[in-house]
Design an enzyme around this catalytic site. Structure first.
Site, PDB file in Angstrom:
ATOM      1  N   ASN A 105      75.059 -23.372  45.989  1.00  0.00           N
ATOM      2  CA  ASN A 105      74.504 -22.127  45.450  1.00  0.00           C
ATOM      3  C   ASN A 105      75.239 -20.884  45.946  1.00  0.00           C
ATOM      4  O   ASN A 105      75.023 -19.794  45.419  1.00  0.00           O
ATOM      5  CB  ASN A 105      73.022 -22.011  45.826  1.00  0.00           C
ATOM      6  CG  ASN A 105      72.183 -23.113  45.220  1.00  0.00           C
ATOM      7  OD1 ASN A 105      72.421 -23.528  44.090  1.00  0.00           O
ATOM      8  ND2 ASN A 105      71.197 -23.608  45.971  1.00  0.00           N
ATOM      9  N   ASN A 106      76.096 -21.066  46.952  1.00  0.00           N
ATOM     10  CA  ASN A 106      76.816 -19.922  47.500  1.00  0.00           C
ATOM     11  C   ASN A 106      78.042 -19.618  46.627  1.00  0.00           C
ATOM     12  O   ASN A 106      78.839 -20.512  46.327  1.00  0.00           O
ATOM     13  CB  ASN A 106      77.249 -20.210  48.939  1.00  0.00           C
ATOM     14  CG  ASN A 106      77.605 -18.950  49.681  1.00  0.00           C
ATOM     15  OD1 ASN A 106      78.481 -18.207  49.268  1.00  0.00           O
ATOM     16  ND2 ASN A 106      76.909 -18.689  50.784  1.00  0.00           N
ATOM     17  N   GLN A 107      78.193 -18.379  46.247  1.00  0.00           N
ATOM     18  CA  GLN A 107      79.243 -17.983  45.297  1.00  0.00           C
ATOM     19  C   GLN A 107      80.512 -17.458  45.965  1.00  0.00           C
ATOM     20  O   GLN A 107      81.442 -17.048  45.272  1.00  0.00           O
ATOM     21  CB  GLN A 107      78.691 -16.897  44.368  1.00  0.00           C
ATOM     22  CG  GLN A 107      77.480 -17.316  43.562  1.00  0.00           C
ATOM     23  CD  GLN A 107      77.781 -18.474  42.638  1.00  0.00           C
ATOM     24  OE1 GLN A 107      78.707 -18.411  41.834  1.00  0.00           O
ATOM     25  NE2 GLN A 107      77.005 -19.553  42.774  1.00  0.00           N
ATOM     26  N   ILE A 108      80.563 -17.474  47.310  1.00  0.00           N
ATOM     27  CA  ILE A 108      81.683 -16.815  47.971  1.00  0.00           C
ATOM     28  C   ILE A 108      83.038 -17.411  47.612  1.00  0.00           C
ATOM     29  O   ILE A 108      84.020 -16.685  47.408  1.00  0.00           O
ATOM     30  CB  ILE A 108      81.498 -16.805  49.513  1.00  0.00           C
ATOM     31  CG1 ILE A 108      82.564 -15.895  50.154  1.00  0.00           C
ATOM     32  CG2 ILE A 108      81.531 -18.210  50.097  1.00  0.00           C
ATOM     33  CD1 ILE A 108      82.343 -15.620  51.617  1.00  0.00           C
TER      34      ILE A 108
ATOM     35  N   SER B  27      76.848 -24.636  50.829  1.00  0.00           N
ATOM     36  CA  SER B  27      75.837 -24.789  49.775  1.00  0.00           C
ATOM     37  C   SER B  27      76.450 -24.553  48.396  1.00  0.00           C
ATOM     38  O   SER B  27      77.192 -23.581  48.186  1.00  0.00           O
ATOM     39  CB  SER B  27      74.685 -23.798  49.995  1.00  0.00           C
ATOM     40  OG  SER B  27      73.816 -23.802  48.882  1.00  0.00           O
TER      41      SER B  27
END
Length: 321
Positions: free
Chosen positions: A38-41, A36
């Site tokens: 939106n995922n900041q990993i 995604s």
């Protein structure tokens, strides 16, 4: 419908394990960890390990992980989720009470897979393991895991019991090879006046369960009358002597004891002299606990007349040993 996690991204050089929960819908659709936008990993990992590294494609990301010795995996192998990708919407039942190993898969229960420790225990040079941890630490469940893994009567249920766990694809040669003798001392009455008889009953219960599975190696029910024995040591000694006579070459016992110190610790908290009477063999002390374990020890090893190959014992403290 169950949503399934991916296989781990890991290699032989991995040193850091990052555990997620369950892939989000976008990740599942793209078949990629943390897909995604939106995922900041990925931004976080890049900032920590190499800010100049460009992570444009999934292949870039996997290469980045391996170069930095990072592994990715998820806690759930599969689970139901109400909607979206939020962890709070994951539906997972909690196992309460006397659940079996097979129940975790059959009933979709939450399960922390501790089966890799089975091989770790086998790799130890020590044949008697005493596992001491606080209460509610999963000790009893692990004794059930060991029983289901090693007991000969359950060898044919290996797939049913362990499908989906680590040990299912790493089965060791000892699986299903032992006659498991289980004792649960959590119900022994911690009253110094009654603990002797209660201890004998607990030992008789373990032998009774063994005998129902292996009538040719065990005792008939009438031979388990507590009144026939002067102590728990007397009972276990006669049982082990009988097993030695009946066992064929290579047939060995795995003794699993749960809550070995439960009642002794309760006695200690109330009456120190009564505790010494339970655990000490000094003059004027009965030492019923110590003599019980001394009898077990006398039947361990590989000498002629021995029959116990391994011990696994759980408790809270070492004060009773």
């Amino acid at each position: 419908m169950d949503k399934k996690s991916f296989k781990p991204l890991v290699d032989e050089n991995s040193k850091i394990l990052i555990l997620g929960t369950l892939p989000g819908d976008t990740s599942l659709e793209n078949k990629e960890y943390y897909s995604s936008p939106n995922n900041q990993i990925w931004k976080i990992l890049s900032a920590i390990f190499n800010p100049k590294y460009e992570l444009k494609t999934y292949q870039d990301k996997k290469k980045f992980l391996y170069e930095n010795h990072i592994a990715l995996w998820d806690i759930y192998k599969k689970a139901k989720r109400k909607k979206g990708s939020k962890d709070k919407d994951i539906i997972k039942n909690i196992g309460i009470g006397n659940v079996t190993v097979a129940d975790f898969s059959r009933m979709n229960l939450a399960f922390a897979d501790k089966t890799p420790f089975i091989k770790d225990l086998e790799d130890l040079s020590c044949e008697a393991v005493v596992f001491l941890r606080p209460r509610r630490f999963g000790k009893t469940l692990f004794t059930r895991i060991l029983f289901n893994y090693y007991d000969r009567s359950l060898a044919g249920k290996f797939d049913e019991n362990f499908n989906g766990t680590w040990i299912h694809s790493h089965r060791t040669p000892r699986a299903g090879s032992y006659y498991c003798l289980n004792f649960d001392f959590s119900r022994v009455v911690p009253d110094s006046r009654e603990s002797r008889d209660s201890f004998i009953l607990a030992v008789a219960a373990g032998i009774s369960y063994f005998s129902r599975r292996y009538p040719d190696k065990g005792f008939p029910e009438e031979a388990l009358d507590p009144k026939l024995y002067s102590s728990a040591s007397d009972l276990i000694g006669k049982f082990l002597m009988s097993f030695v006579r009946r066992a064929k070459d290579g047939e060995r016992l795995y003794v699993i004891i749960d809550e070995y110190d439960h009642f002794a610790n309760e006695v200690l908290s109330k009456d120190s002299e009564a505790f010494r009477d339970l655990t000490s063999t000094a003059e004027q002390h009965d030492g019923m606990i110590k003599t019980f374990y001394t009898t077990l020890k006398s039947y361990s090893g590989r000498d002629a007349g021995s029959c116990i190959d391994r011990f696994y014992i759980t408790g809270v403290s070492s004060v009773s040993l």
